[in-house]
Write a protein that holds these residues in place. Structure first.
Motif, PDB file in Angstrom:
ATOM      1  N   LEU A 122      -1.365 -10.722  14.283  1.00 20.88           N
ATOM      2  CA  LEU A 122      -0.689  -9.800  15.200  1.00 20.88           C
ATOM      3  C   LEU A 122       0.702  -9.520  14.654  1.00 20.88           C
ATOM      4  CD1 LEU A 122      -0.970  -8.375  17.982  1.00 20.88           C
ATOM      5  CD2 LEU A 122       0.157 -10.391  18.976  1.00 20.88           C
ATOM      6  N   ILE A 123       1.043  -8.237  14.549  1.00 16.82           N
ATOM      7  CA  ILE A 123       2.364  -7.876  14.036  1.00 16.82           C
ATOM      8  C   ILE A 123       3.417  -8.259  15.068  1.00 16.82           C
ATOM      9  CG2 ILE A 123       3.829  -5.948  13.318  1.00 16.82           C
ATOM     10  CD1 ILE A 123       1.339  -4.530  12.337  1.00 16.82           C
ATOM     11  N   PRO A 124       4.437  -9.008  14.665  1.00 18.34           N
ATOM     12  CA  PRO A 124       5.464  -9.447  15.618  1.00 18.34           C
ATOM     13  C   PRO A 124       6.122  -8.262  16.326  1.00 18.34           C
ATOM     14  CG  PRO A 124       5.685 -10.597  13.531  1.00 18.34           C
ATOM     15  CD  PRO A 124       4.692  -9.503  13.313  1.00 18.34           C
ATOM     16  N   GLY A 125       6.404  -8.456  17.603  1.00 21.56           N
ATOM     17  CA  GLY A 125       7.118  -7.441  18.372  1.00 21.56           C
ATOM     18  C   GLY A 125       6.249  -6.329  18.897  1.00 21.56           C
ATOM     19  N   GLY A 126       4.950  -6.477  18.871  1.00 19.14           N
ATOM     20  CA  GLY A 126       4.099  -5.401  19.357  1.00 19.14           C
ATOM     21  C   GLY A 126       2.668  -5.863  19.528  1.00 19.14           C
ATOM     22  N   THR A 127       1.806  -4.910  19.736  1.00 17.72           N
ATOM     23  CA  THR A 127       0.390  -5.212  19.945  1.00 17.72           C
ATOM     24  C   THR A 127      -0.451  -4.754  18.756  1.00 17.72           C
ATOM     25  OG1 THR A 127       0.085  -3.092  21.081  1.00 17.72           O
ATOM     26  CG2 THR A 127       0.660  -5.004  22.435  1.00 17.72           C
ATOM     27  N   ARG A 128       0.190  -4.413  17.658  1.00 19.96           N
ATOM     28  CA  ARG A 128      -0.541  -3.912  16.499  1.00 19.96           C
ATOM     29  C   ARG A 128      -1.103  -5.064  15.666  1.00 19.96           C
ATOM     30  NH1 ARG A 128       3.839   0.139  14.078  1.00 19.96           N
ATOM     31  NH2 ARG A 128       5.223  -1.169  15.321  1.00 19.96           N
ATOM     32  N   LEU A 129      -2.320  -4.874  15.204  1.00 23.43           N
ATOM     33  CA  LEU A 129      -2.996  -5.874  14.389  1.00 23.43           C
ATOM     34  C   LEU A 129      -2.839  -5.553  12.913  1.00 23.43           C
ATOM     35  CD1 LEU A 129      -6.337  -6.318  16.376  1.00 23.43           C
ATOM     36  CD2 LEU A 129      -4.437  -7.951  16.251  1.00 23.43           C
ATOM     37  N   ASP A 148      -3.521   0.711  18.789  1.00 20.12           N
ATOM     38  CA  ASP A 148      -4.476   1.011  19.858  1.00 20.12           C
ATOM     39  C   ASP A 148      -5.919   0.846  19.375  1.00 20.12           C
ATOM     40  OD1 ASP A 148      -2.452   1.547  21.659  1.00 20.12           O
ATOM     41  OD2 ASP A 148      -2.463   3.717  21.271  1.00 20.12           O
ATOM     42  N   GLY A 149      -6.144  -0.156  18.544  1.00 19.21           N
ATOM     43  CA  GLY A 149      -7.484  -0.490  18.090  1.00 19.21           C
ATOM     44  C   GLY A 149      -8.027   0.372  16.962  1.00 19.21           C
ATOM     45  N   LYS A 150      -7.206   1.306  16.427  1.00 19.23           N
ATOM     46  CA  LYS A 150      -7.652   2.200  15.361  1.00 19.23           C
ATOM     47  C   LYS A 150      -6.779   2.020  14.111  1.00 19.23           C
ATOM     48  CE  LYS A 150     -10.732   4.198  18.000  1.00 19.23           C
ATOM     49  NZ  LYS A 150     -12.192   4.008  17.773  1.00 19.23           N
ATOM     50  N   LEU A 151      -7.438   2.081  12.960  1.00 19.26           N
ATOM     51  CA  LEU A 151      -6.721   1.951  11.691  1.00 19.26           C
ATOM     52  C   LEU A 151      -5.840   3.174  11.462  1.00 19.26           C
ATOM     53  CD1 LEU A 151      -6.355   0.384   8.997  1.00 19.26           C
ATOM     54  CD2 LEU A 151      -8.284   1.720   8.105  1.00 19.26           C
ATOM     55  N   TYR A 152      -4.554   2.944  11.238  1.00 16.69           N
ATOM     56  CA  TYR A 152      -3.656   4.072  10.996  1.00 16.69           C
ATOM     57  C   TYR A 152      -2.863   3.925   9.698  1.00 16.69           C
ATOM     58  CZ  TYR A 152       0.797   1.747  12.028  1.00 16.69           C
ATOM     59  OH  TYR A 152       1.908   0.929  11.979  1.00 16.69           O
ATOM     60  N   ASN A 153      -2.924   2.761   9.041  1.00 17.89           N
ATOM     61  CA  ASN A 153      -2.153   2.554   7.817  1.00 17.89           C
ATOM     62  C   ASN A 153      -2.941   1.667   6.859  1.00 17.89           C
ATOM     63  OD1 ASN A 153      -0.298   2.059   5.810  1.00 17.89           O
ATOM     64  ND2 ASN A 153       1.221   1.078   7.135  1.00 17.89           N
ATOM     65  N   MET A 154      -3.147   2.150   5.626  1.00 16.31           N
ATOM     66  CA  MET A 154      -3.746   1.347   4.553  1.00 16.31           C
ATOM     67  C   MET A 154      -2.767   1.329   3.384  1.00 16.31           C
ATOM     68  SD  MET A 154      -7.758   2.613   4.404  1.00 16.31           S
ATOM     69  CE  MET A 154      -7.393   4.330   3.993  1.00 16.31           C
ATOM     70  N   SER A 155      -2.422   0.138   2.908  1.00 12.93           N
ATOM     71  CA  SER A 155      -1.496   0.006   1.788  1.00 12.93           C
ATOM     72  C   SER A 155      -2.121  -0.886   0.720  1.00 12.93           C
ATOM     73  CB  SER A 155      -0.162  -0.596   2.252  1.00 12.93           C
ATOM     74  OG  SER A 155       0.457   0.240   3.218  1.00 12.93           O
ATOM     75  N   PHE A 156      -2.012  -0.452  -0.541  1.00 12.88           N
ATOM     76  CA  PHE A 156      -2.634  -1.177  -1.639  1.00 12.88           C
ATOM     77  C   PHE A 156      -1.610  -1.409  -2.749  1.00 12.88           C
ATOM     78  CE2 PHE A 156      -5.757   1.593   0.417  1.00 12.88           C
ATOM     79  CZ  PHE A 156      -6.660   0.640   0.879  1.00 12.88           C
ATOM     80  N   ALA A 157      -1.242  -2.673  -2.952  1.00  8.19           N
ATOM     81  CA  ALA A 157      -0.361  -3.040  -4.054  1.00  8.19           C
ATOM     82  C   ALA A 157      -1.229  -3.303  -5.280  1.00  8.19           C
ATOM     83  CB  ALA A 157       0.458  -4.273  -3.697  1.00  8.19           C
ATOM     84  N   LEU A 158      -0.957  -2.590  -6.364  1.00  6.97           N
ATOM     85  CA  LEU A 158      -1.793  -2.651  -7.557  1.00  6.97           C
ATOM     86  C   LEU A 158      -1.133  -3.479  -8.655  1.00  6.97           C
ATOM     87  CD1 LEU A 158      -2.841   1.115  -7.598  1.00  6.97           C
ATOM     88  CD2 LEU A 158      -3.930  -0.799  -6.406  1.00  6.97           C
ATOM     89  N   ASP A 159      -1.942  -3.914  -9.591  1.00  7.27           N
ATOM     90  CA  ASP A 159      -1.473  -4.752 -10.697  1.00  7.27           C
ATOM     91  C   ASP A 159      -0.714  -3.885 -11.698  1.00  7.27           C
ATOM     92  OD1 ASP A 159      -1.073  -6.455 -12.807  1.00  7.27           O
ATOM     93  OD2 ASP A 159      -3.160  -7.153 -12.921  1.00  7.27           O
ATOM     94  N   ASP A 160       0.619  -3.970 -11.710  1.00  6.95           N
ATOM     95  CA  ASP A 160       1.407  -3.126 -12.605  1.00  6.95           C
ATOM     96  C   ASP A 160       1.377  -3.632 -14.044  1.00  6.95           C
ATOM     97  OD1 ASP A 160       2.962  -5.361 -12.319  1.00  6.95           O
ATOM     98  OD2 ASP A 160       4.700  -4.342 -11.486  1.00  6.95           O
ATOM     99  N   GLY A 161       0.683  -4.726 -14.297  1.00  5.24           N
ATOM    100  CA  GLY A 161       0.456  -5.155 -15.669  1.00  5.24           C
ATOM    101  C   GLY A 161      -0.751  -4.462 -16.291  1.00  5.24           C
TER     102      GLY A 161
END
Length: 237
Positions: A122-129, A148-161
């Motif tokens: 759970l993200i601190p300070g809210g109800t977002r997972l 609100d139970g729906k995916l709204y953000n996808m973040s992908f850190a990639l191998d910069d090597g």
């Protein structure tokens, strides 16, 4: 005694054209043949006529050389296709999906290294997972945020090597056109529905643009309210 006439002066033609289309480097005398035309005698008038004939011959060869070169030029490259719409899906996971569907999709794709419920918080300070995973390949870390139970953000850190910013930037530009904004921190492509960003050092982020803007507005309203409460408190002294 009869005065001996001076020998005819040669006219030297220098060629600057490619082989096969040029006039040979030749000394032309009175009576020589140029492109089938005979040069007159070496009197002043004859020399002038010879010069004109030589110039016409060279000009004719130049025109043929230019036409030949033009015929060999490649045609103009085709115009690139219209930019594709910004994507809202990565490896079968789409913005707007519910939590259970995302969990199931992650479990079926080994690139994410999803370990089940222990990757959900759970993200601190809210109800977002938040789902946070790490992968064994080009993908180092992945984050999936829900509102609100729906995916709204996808973040992908990639191998910069193994990958680099310029390669990804060029690929995204080729697919989706020029970004709406570029600065040292990130390049951003945005439509009414999706906000796609490439952030340094090497993170690709997909955002539901509608939810993102609503959250920004809510955060702004909260900040305004916080500032008002602070000012009211300070005024009590």
């Amino acid at each position: 005694m009869r005065k001996r006439s001076a020998p005819a002066r040669p006219f030297t033609v220098f060629s600057a054209f490619s082989s096969g289309n040029s006039l040979p480097l030749t000394n032309l005398y009175a009576g020589s043949i140029v492109n089938g035309m005979q040069v007159p005698g070496c009197c002043m008038k004859g020399r002038f006529q010879a010069f004109c004939l030589i110039f016409a011959a060279v000009f004719s060869l130049a025109a043929r050389a230019e036409a030949s070169l033009s015929a060999g030029q490649p045609s103009a490259p085709p115009q690139p296709d219209a930019a594709q719409p910004l994507p809202d899906t990565f490896r079968g996971i789409s913005l707007g999906m519910d939590l259970e569907t995302v969990k199931r999709t992650l479990a079926e794709d080994g690139i994410f290294g999803y370990r089940g419920e222990r990757d959900i918080s759970l993200i601190p300070g809210g109800t977002r997972l938040l789902i946070e995973t790490s992968g064994p390949s080009f993908l180092v870390h992945a984050w999936f945020q829900f509102h609100d139970g729906k995916l709204y953000n996808m973040s992908f850190a990639l191998d910069d090597g193994r990958l680099d910013y310029f390669t990804l930037f060029s690929s995204l530009c080729e697919k989706y056109g020029e970004p709406q904004s570029v600065d040292p921190a990130a390049a951003v492509w945005e439509s009414d529905a999706v906000r796609l960003s490439l952030e340094r050092p090497l993170t690709v982020k997909y955002l539901d643009a509608v939810v993102f803007r609503s959250l920004l507005s809510a955060e702004y309203d909260n900040q305004v309210q916080e500032d008002r409460l602070r000012d009211d408190f300070v005024s009590e002294f």
